[in-house]
Design an enzyme around this catalytic site. Structure first.
Site, PDB file in Angstrom:
ATOM      1  N   ASN A  10       0.875  -1.163   0.000  1.00  0.00           N
ATOM      2  CA  ASN A  10       0.000   0.000   0.000  1.00  0.00           C
ATOM      3  C   ASN A  10       0.915   1.216   0.000  1.00  0.00           C
ATOM      4  O   ASN A  10       1.499   1.551   1.017  1.00  0.00           O
ATOM      5  CB  ASN A  10      -0.896  -0.015   1.245  1.00  0.00           C
ATOM      6  N   LYS A  38       0.160   4.203  -0.166  1.00  0.00           N
ATOM      7  CA  LYS A  38      -0.476   5.380   0.438  1.00  0.00           C
ATOM      8  C   LYS A  38      -0.246   6.600  -0.471  1.00  0.00           C
ATOM      9  O   LYS A  38      -0.135   6.426  -1.689  1.00  0.00           O
ATOM     10  CB  LYS A  38       0.018   5.584   1.866  1.00  0.00           C
ATOM     11  N   HIS A  68      -9.630   1.349   4.860  1.00  0.00           N
ATOM     12  CA  HIS A  68      -8.347   1.523   5.559  1.00  0.00           C
ATOM     13  C   HIS A  68      -8.573   2.453   6.760  1.00  0.00           C
ATOM     14  O   HIS A  68      -9.367   3.392   6.683  1.00  0.00           O
ATOM     15  CB  HIS A  68      -7.297   2.106   4.610  1.00  0.00           C
ATOM     16  N   GLU A  88      -6.969   4.819   7.847  1.00  0.00           N
ATOM     17  CA  GLU A  88      -6.739   6.245   7.570  1.00  0.00           C
ATOM     18  C   GLU A  88      -7.971   6.877   6.923  1.00  0.00           C
ATOM     19  O   GLU A  88      -8.249   8.062   7.124  1.00  0.00           O
ATOM     20  CB  GLU A  88      -5.475   6.404   6.690  1.00  0.00           C
ATOM     21  N   GLU A 135      -5.523  -4.791  10.494  1.00  0.00           N
ATOM     22  CA  GLU A 135      -4.500  -3.765  10.678  1.00  0.00           C
ATOM     23  C   GLU A 135      -4.762  -3.018  11.986  1.00  0.00           C
ATOM     24  O   GLU A 135      -5.554  -2.056  12.004  1.00  0.00           O
ATOM     25  CB  GLU A 135      -4.527  -2.766   9.513  1.00  0.00           C
ATOM     26  N   GLY A 151       2.459   2.352  10.806  1.00  0.00           N
ATOM     27  CA  GLY A 151       3.420   3.439  10.658  1.00  0.00           C
ATOM     28  C   GLY A 151       4.140   3.803  11.947  1.00  0.00           C
ATOM     29  O   GLY A 151       4.789   4.840  12.030  1.00  0.00           O
ATOM     30  N   SER A 185       3.278  -2.109  10.329  1.00  0.00           N
ATOM     31  CA  SER A 185       4.725  -2.196  10.558  1.00  0.00           C
ATOM     32  C   SER A 185       5.301  -3.569  10.239  1.00  0.00           C
ATOM     33  O   SER A 185       6.262  -4.007  10.867  1.00  0.00           O
ATOM     34  CB  SER A 185       5.078  -1.783  11.993  1.00  0.00           C
TER      35      SER A 185
END
Ligand code: 13P
Length: 251
Positions: free
Chosen positions: A8, A10, A98, A100, A169, A175, A213
């Protein structure tokens, strides 16, 4: 089952950086990988990645994915990208839900479920993300949260749920360099598998990816867990050597 390693990217990349990354990946993939491999790239770069994959023969196994998709098929939805547009550019996958997007764009469980349904209706496999925040983990509600998120997708998709890819996730691991331990991840994956089993006799064919991660150093132990069927990789997917190491760790 064959594992899936999906990058991904991003909101990263440029024409030049993407070309460098894909050229390096092509060298590393000269020996075809055991695992399935995909990259989910920003929508403006789908055409570039598709064209480069056609030019570089060893990228033939590389599948293309988007990072989001509209819950609508077409029409007056400024800024949205429809599943049939993704299909036009050779997309096999679209990430939906996701964290985010849930966090910064207010996407609800119901909207995510509808996006998954639209994707499936147009022949795109949704990679449905679920995961708890740090506060939710500390409050002991991890299982409740991921089950609620998955339940919405099951409810909207019925027996088609066996066609999705699921990704666990944990938000606190994204991250941050903090990874769930293989045991922590496996425990949640087992809960998700059981929930899928209650919904479809085909639950065993649903790939459940781990994301958060995952890197060149920890991929092998995570990917060795019985209910971890691959990885959804952020930062490490932007470095060819690291992404290739993760791909090589997959079965
Ligand atoms: P990182 O691998 O950078 O933690 O990101 C994970 C992720 O969000 C993939 O979708």
């Amino acid at each position: 089952m064959t594992q899936l390693i999906a990058g991904n990217w991003k909101m990263n990349g440029s024409l030049a950086a993407n070309e460098a990354l894909l050229t390096a990946l092509a060298q590393g993939l000269a020996t075809p990988p055991r695992a399935e491999v995909a990259v989910c790239v920003p929508a403006p770069y789908l055409a570039q990645v598709r064209a480069l994959s056609a030019q570089l023969p060893s990228l033939e196994p590389l599948q293309l994915g988007a990072q989001d998709v509209s819950s609508q098929a077409a029409g007056a939805f400024t800024g949205e990208v429809s599943p049939s547009m993704l299909k036009d550019f050779g997309c096999r996958y679209a990430i939906v839900g996701h964290s985010e997007r849930r966090q910064y764009h207010g996407e609800t469980d119901a909207l995510v479920a509808e996006k998954a349904r639209q994707a499936l209706a147009h022949g795109i496999t949704p990679i449905v993300c679920v995961g708890e925040s740090l506060a939710e983990r500390e409050a002991g509600t991890t299982v409740d949260v991921v089950k609620r998120q998955l339940a919405a997708v099951i409810q909207a998709n019925g027996h088609c749920i066996s066609e999705i890819v699921l990704a666990y996730e944990p938000v606190w691991a994204i991250g941050t360099g903090k990874t769930a331990t293989p045991e922590e991840a496996q425990a949640v994956h087992a809960v998700l598998r059981a929930q899928l089993k209650a919904a479809t006799p085909q639950a065993e064919r649903v790939k459940i990816l781990y994301g958060g991660s995952m890197n060149a150093a920890n991929a092998a132990t995570l990917l060795a867990q019985p209910d971890i069927d691959g990885g959804l990789i952020g930062g490490a997917a932007l470095k060819a050597a690291d992404f290739l190491t993760i791909i090589a760790a997959a079965r």
